[in-house]
Design an enzyme around this catalytic site. Structure first.
Site, PDB file in Angstrom:
ATOM      1  N   ASP A  78      16.851  44.675 -63.634  1.00  0.00           N
ATOM      2  CA  ASP A  78      18.034  44.082 -63.003  1.00  0.00           C
ATOM      3  C   ASP A  78      17.804  43.713 -61.544  1.00  0.00           C
ATOM      4  O   ASP A  78      18.758  43.522 -60.802  1.00  0.00           O
ATOM      5  CB  ASP A  78      19.217  45.053 -63.093  1.00  0.00           C
ATOM      6  CG  ASP A  78      18.907  46.418 -62.478  1.00  0.00           C
ATOM      7  OD1 ASP A  78      17.809  46.580 -61.896  1.00  0.00           O
ATOM      8  OD2 ASP A  78      19.757  47.320 -62.580  1.00  0.00           O
ATOM      9  N   ASN A  79      16.531  43.618 -61.120  1.00  0.00           N
ATOM     10  CA  ASN A  79      16.277  43.291 -59.719  1.00  0.00           C
ATOM     11  C   ASN A  79      14.964  42.542 -59.586  1.00  0.00           C
ATOM     12  O   ASN A  79      14.042  42.721 -60.380  1.00  0.00           O
ATOM     13  CB  ASN A  79      16.270  44.560 -58.861  1.00  0.00           C
ATOM     14  CG  ASN A  79      15.091  45.452 -59.165  1.00  0.00           C
ATOM     15  OD1 ASN A  79      14.018  45.322 -58.578  1.00  0.00           O
ATOM     16  ND2 ASN A  79      15.271  46.360 -60.130  1.00  0.00           N
ATOM     17  N   PHE A  80      14.912  41.678 -58.561  1.00  0.00           N
ATOM     18  CA  PHE A  80      13.757  40.798 -58.423  1.00  0.00           C
ATOM     19  C   PHE A  80      12.548  41.495 -57.811  1.00  0.00           C
ATOM     20  O   PHE A  80      11.421  41.031 -57.984  1.00  0.00           O
ATOM     21  CB  PHE A  80      14.135  39.549 -57.621  1.00  0.00           C
ATOM     22  CG  PHE A  80      14.782  38.513 -58.484  1.00  0.00           C
ATOM     23  CD1 PHE A  80      14.014  37.671 -59.273  1.00  0.00           C
ATOM     24  CD2 PHE A  80      16.161  38.402 -58.544  1.00  0.00           C
ATOM     25  CE1 PHE A  80      14.594  36.734 -60.099  1.00  0.00           C
ATOM     26  CE2 PHE A  80      16.764  37.467 -59.367  1.00  0.00           C
ATOM     27  CZ  PHE A  80      15.978  36.623 -60.146  1.00  0.00           C
ATOM     28  N   LYS A 119      17.829  57.417 -69.747  1.00  0.00           N
ATOM     29  CA  LYS A 119      17.899  56.336 -70.731  1.00  0.00           C
ATOM     30  C   LYS A 119      16.637  56.255 -71.582  1.00  0.00           C
ATOM     31  O   LYS A 119      16.713  55.970 -72.785  1.00  0.00           O
ATOM     32  CB  LYS A 119      18.158  55.008 -70.022  1.00  0.00           C
ATOM     33  CG  LYS A 119      19.546  54.913 -69.415  1.00  0.00           C
ATOM     34  CD  LYS A 119      19.778  53.571 -68.739  1.00  0.00           C
ATOM     35  CE  LYS A 119      21.182  53.504 -68.150  1.00  0.00           C
ATOM     36  NZ  LYS A 119      21.426  52.198 -67.485  1.00  0.00           N
ATOM     37  N   CYS A 148       0.011  32.577 -58.827  1.00  0.00           N
ATOM     38  CA  CYS A 148      -0.723  31.845 -59.856  1.00  0.00           C
ATOM     39  C   CYS A 148      -1.681  30.800 -59.300  1.00  0.00           C
ATOM     40  O   CYS A 148      -2.505  30.276 -60.049  1.00  0.00           O
ATOM     41  CB  CYS A 148       0.235  31.208 -60.866  1.00  0.00           C
ATOM     42  SG  CYS A 148       1.326  29.943 -60.209  1.00  0.00           S
ATOM     43  N   CYS A 208       6.936  30.612 -58.593  1.00  0.00           N
ATOM     44  CA  CYS A 208       7.039  29.159 -58.472  1.00  0.00           C
ATOM     45  C   CYS A 208       8.484  28.685 -58.592  1.00  0.00           C
ATOM     46  O   CYS A 208       8.832  27.609 -58.118  1.00  0.00           O
ATOM     47  CB  CYS A 208       6.195  28.469 -59.539  1.00  0.00           C
ATOM     48  SG  CYS A 208       4.417  28.738 -59.391  1.00  0.00           S
ATOM     49  N   THR A 235      11.305  44.322 -58.833  1.00  0.00           N
ATOM     50  CA  THR A 235      10.537  44.753 -60.000  1.00  0.00           C
ATOM     51  C   THR A 235      10.031  43.555 -60.790  1.00  0.00           C
ATOM     52  O   THR A 235       8.933  43.589 -61.355  1.00  0.00           O
ATOM     53  CB  THR A 235      11.398  45.656 -60.898  1.00  0.00           C
ATOM     54  OG1 THR A 235      11.949  46.725 -60.114  1.00  0.00           O
ATOM     55  CG2 THR A 235      10.571  46.250 -62.025  1.00  0.00           C
ATOM     56  N   CYS A 257      25.614  43.228 -62.136  1.00  0.00           N
ATOM     57  CA  CYS A 257      26.642  43.547 -63.125  1.00  0.00           C
ATOM     58  C   CYS A 257      27.688  44.506 -62.561  1.00  0.00           C
ATOM     59  O   CYS A 257      28.814  44.557 -63.048  1.00  0.00           O
ATOM     60  CB  CYS A 257      25.998  44.160 -64.367  1.00  0.00           C
ATOM     61  SG  CYS A 257      24.906  43.021 -65.238  1.00  0.00           S
ATOM     62  N   ASP A 280      12.203  53.534 -67.668  1.00  0.00           N
ATOM     63  CA  ASP A 280      13.494  53.388 -66.995  1.00  0.00           C
ATOM     64  C   ASP A 280      13.721  54.598 -66.085  1.00  0.00           C
ATOM     65  O   ASP A 280      13.343  55.716 -66.426  1.00  0.00           O
ATOM     66  CB  ASP A 280      14.638  53.286 -68.006  1.00  0.00           C
ATOM     67  CG  ASP A 280      15.943  52.848 -67.359  1.00  0.00           C
ATOM     68  OD1 ASP A 280      16.279  51.648 -67.479  1.00  0.00           O
ATOM     69  OD2 ASP A 280      16.618  53.681 -66.729  1.00  0.00           O
TER      70      ASP A 280
END
Length: 342
Positions: A130-132, A86, A247, A174, A134, A186, A60
């Site tokens: 909390d994010n796409f 954290k 994939c 996908c 990553t 959040c 983190d």
């Protein structure tokens, strides 16, 4: 005395037939990576450690703040007062819960440059982020190396969860195109703690199934629900998308990304520029409505400025964001993920 503790610690879990003594041995030999030690991550880590997973590693980039305490269950007021990273605060707490296993907290940001080092030799990857950006990175690494990826996401009172298994299910790409996120986080839409606990518990349960060798019991759906309004949907995972880069074509674009092209520290200006990998056309009036909830906002015909805490975010219609008031790239990325969330 320690041997007695070891024998009794997992006794109730071993009484559960699908786990049993053999499953407990498998857990003790397993290694998991949790990415993100916020709301989802703290619940996930708590479950993995108490269940006796032999090696629990997590990473983190953020530190504990008072606003975390409402839903991030491993932290307390002292952690926030000390602004502890954290990963450090969580490691300290978890080692007091279970001293029999290996617990490893990493202070840092998961990137294409370090994911090989961070995720090496793990049996599965748990999504506590909390994010796409990553999430696509985890997804691509998991499918390249044949590791299950257990996805979860929450905002407001809504949650989603799915498990992606290379060679057996479609992947995250996908289901969600890069750059298709809603932009809700959040910190702009809020979140209630019960939805966090439920989604993370679903994730942890699917992880236990995989780790004890009960893959046939893994749920093959995308679970989506609104806890406040009582809505729930369980959607069967469809076939992999034709031409999926990850994939199907096995190209793994997130692993090839050069961060220098996306994130630039503007020398001498205390400003970090973050440019999305996918070009976007933003409605700045909509962003004004979202960010007014958390700071002072000024909208011009060309850009939007939002003063939040001691930083300023400058949003452009093409999706670029300037984080002003810092040259620390890691901090800028954390603020971007918190308030922009894409």
């Amino acid at each position: 005395m320690k041997q007695e503790l070891k024998q009794s610690r997992y006794s109730r879990q071993m009484l559960f037939t699908p786990i049993g003594e053999e499953g407990q041995k498998r857990l003790g030999q397993s290694r998991v990576l949790i990415v993100g030690m916020g709301a989802l991550g703290t619940v996930l880590a708590n479950h993995m450690v108490r269940a006796g997973v032999g090696h629990v590693r997590f990473i983190d980039r953020d530190f504990v703040e008072p606003s975390n305490l409402q839903r991030q269950m491993l932290f307390d007021e002292q952690d926030a007062a000390q602004s502890l990273p954290k990963a450090i605060a969580a490691e300290r707490k978890l080692k007091q819960i279970n001293s029999e296993i290996h617990i490893e907290g990493i202070v840092g940001d998961l990137t294409a440059a370090n994911i090989d080092q961070v995720a090496h030799e793990v049996d599965l990857i748990l999504d506590g982020t909390d994010n796409f950006q990553t999430r696509f990175l985890m997804n691509d690494y998991a499918f390249k190396h044949g590791i299950p990826y257990v996805y979860g996401g929450v905002v407001a009172a809504r949650g989603m969860q799915a498990t992606f298994i290379p060679g057996e299910t479609p992947c995250l790409r996908c289901l969600i195109d890069e750059g298709q996120g809603t932009g809700e986080t959040c910190d702009t839409s809020g979140v209630i703690a019960p939805v966090v606990d439920i989604i993370a518990s679903y994730q942890a349960t699917e992880a236990l199934k995989l780790l004890v060798g009960k893959k046939e019991a893994v749920r093959s759906t995308l679970l989506s629900f609104d806890l406040w309004h009582g809505f729930s949907h369980d959607i069967k995972l469809r076939q992999p998308k034709t031409g999926c880069l990850t994939c199907q074509k096995k190209e793994y674009p997130a692993l090839e990304m050069k961060e220098e092209g996306q994130i630039t520290s503007l020398c001498g200006r205390e400003t970090v520029q973050i440019t999305p990998s996918v070009k976007r056309d933003w409605d700045l009036k909509e962003w004004k409505k979202r960010l007014e909830k958390v700071g002072k906002v000024e909208l011009t015909p060309f850009l939007l400025r939002a003063d939040i805490d001691d930083l300023r975010l400058v949003l452009f219609t093409d999706g670029r964001v300037l984080v002003q008031g810092t040259e620390d790239v890691t901090r800028a990325k954390a603020v971007y993920a918190r308030y922009i969330g894409m």
